[in-house]
Write a protein that holds these residues in place. Structure first.
Motif, PDB file in Angstrom:
ATOM      1  N   PHE A  70       3.823 -23.989  59.724  1.00 31.70           N
ATOM      2  CA  PHE A  70       4.918 -23.608  58.538  1.00 31.70           C
ATOM      3  C   PHE A  70       5.343 -22.488  58.640  1.00 31.70           C
ATOM      4  O   PHE A  70       6.693 -22.033  58.403  1.00 31.70           O
ATOM      5  CB  PHE A  70       4.242 -24.039  57.492  1.00 31.70           C
ATOM      6  CG  PHE A  70       4.275 -25.455  57.014  1.00 31.70           C
ATOM      7  CD1 PHE A  70       5.255 -26.270  56.856  1.00 31.70           C
ATOM      8  CD2 PHE A  70       2.885 -25.914  56.686  1.00 31.70           C
ATOM      9  CE1 PHE A  70       5.135 -27.579  56.507  1.00 31.70           C
ATOM     10  CE2 PHE A  70       2.843 -27.200  56.458  1.00 31.70           C
ATOM     11  CZ  PHE A  70       3.942 -28.132  56.439  1.00 31.70           C
ATOM     12  N   LYS A  73       7.991 -22.464  61.317  1.00 28.31           N
ATOM     13  CA  LYS A  73       9.018 -23.571  61.261  1.00 28.31           C
ATOM     14  C   LYS A  73       8.983 -24.630  61.978  1.00 28.31           C
ATOM     15  O   LYS A  73      10.163 -25.067  62.433  1.00 28.31           O
ATOM     16  CB  LYS A  73      10.491 -22.973  60.922  1.00 28.31           C
ATOM     17  CG  LYS A  73      10.499 -21.951  59.569  1.00 28.31           C
ATOM     18  CD  LYS A  73      11.872 -21.241  59.600  1.00 28.31           C
ATOM     19  CE  LYS A  73      12.026 -20.614  58.298  1.00 28.31           C
ATOM     20  NZ  LYS A  73      11.542 -19.338  58.464  1.00 28.31           N
ATOM     21  N   GLY A  75       7.723 -27.899  61.805  1.00 18.77           N
ATOM     22  CA  GLY A  75       7.098 -28.807  60.948  1.00 18.77           C
ATOM     23  C   GLY A  75       6.369 -29.870  61.395  1.00 18.77           C
ATOM     24  O   GLY A  75       5.328 -30.553  61.064  1.00 18.77           O
ATOM     25  N   SER A  78       2.378 -29.457  62.257  1.00 19.59           N
ATOM     26  CA  SER A  78       1.553 -29.689  61.283  1.00 19.59           C
ATOM     27  C   SER A  78       1.076 -30.891  61.119  1.00 19.59           C
ATOM     28  O   SER A  78       0.242 -30.812  60.319  1.00 19.59           O
ATOM     29  CB  SER A  78       2.086 -29.201  59.806  1.00 19.59           C
ATOM     30  OG  SER A  78       3.351 -30.028  59.578  1.00 19.59           O
TER      31      SER A  78
END
Length: 131
Positions: A70, A73, A75, A78
């Motif tokens: 995160f 950035k 995503g 994750s």
């Protein structure tokens, strides 16, 4: 750490990027060698983890992956801990422990990650097209 390293060294000179890469390699490789040599020297394990400690280490590493993803950035990365742990729990719940199951447990999370990244790329391309 590898995505963080790539992001740090992306806009640096070649020498600086090389130094960051060498520092990363040293920090990941030398502790492993140190543990191997200390184990051989003393004959007893330097580090030993029971079942609870392994789960704690896995939870902490998953948390680090999610936080870094995160922060950078990224995503799609994750979801990797969820894919890894979910696949492990699924195969453990089904009590499937053959060689094929071990192979599937290894590759299914990465296939899932590739699918998520493909979907993310398509979504980003569609968003860029409409802007």
């Amino acid at each position: 750490m590898l995505p963080l390293l790539g992001r740090i060294s992306a806009f640096k000179g070649k020498k600086t990027a090389f130094m960051y890469t060498m520092m990363y390699a040293a920090l990941t490789f030398f502790p492993i060698l140190a543990i191997i040599f200390i184990d051989r020297q003393f004959g007893t394990p330097v580090l030993s983890f029971d079942g609870g400690s392994r789960w704690l280490i896995m939870a902490l590493s998953f948390l680090v992956i999610v936080c870094l993803s995160f922060r950078l950035k990224a995503g799609a990365l994750s979801i990797l801990p969820l894919l890894l742990a979910g696949t492990h729990f699924l195969f453990q719940y089904m009590k499937w422990d053959s060689a094929g199951a071990m192979m599937a447990e290894t590759y299914i999370p990465y296939i899932g990650l590739l699918l998520v990244m493909f979907i993310e790329t398509k979504r980003a391309k569609n968003t860029a097209q409409y802007e």
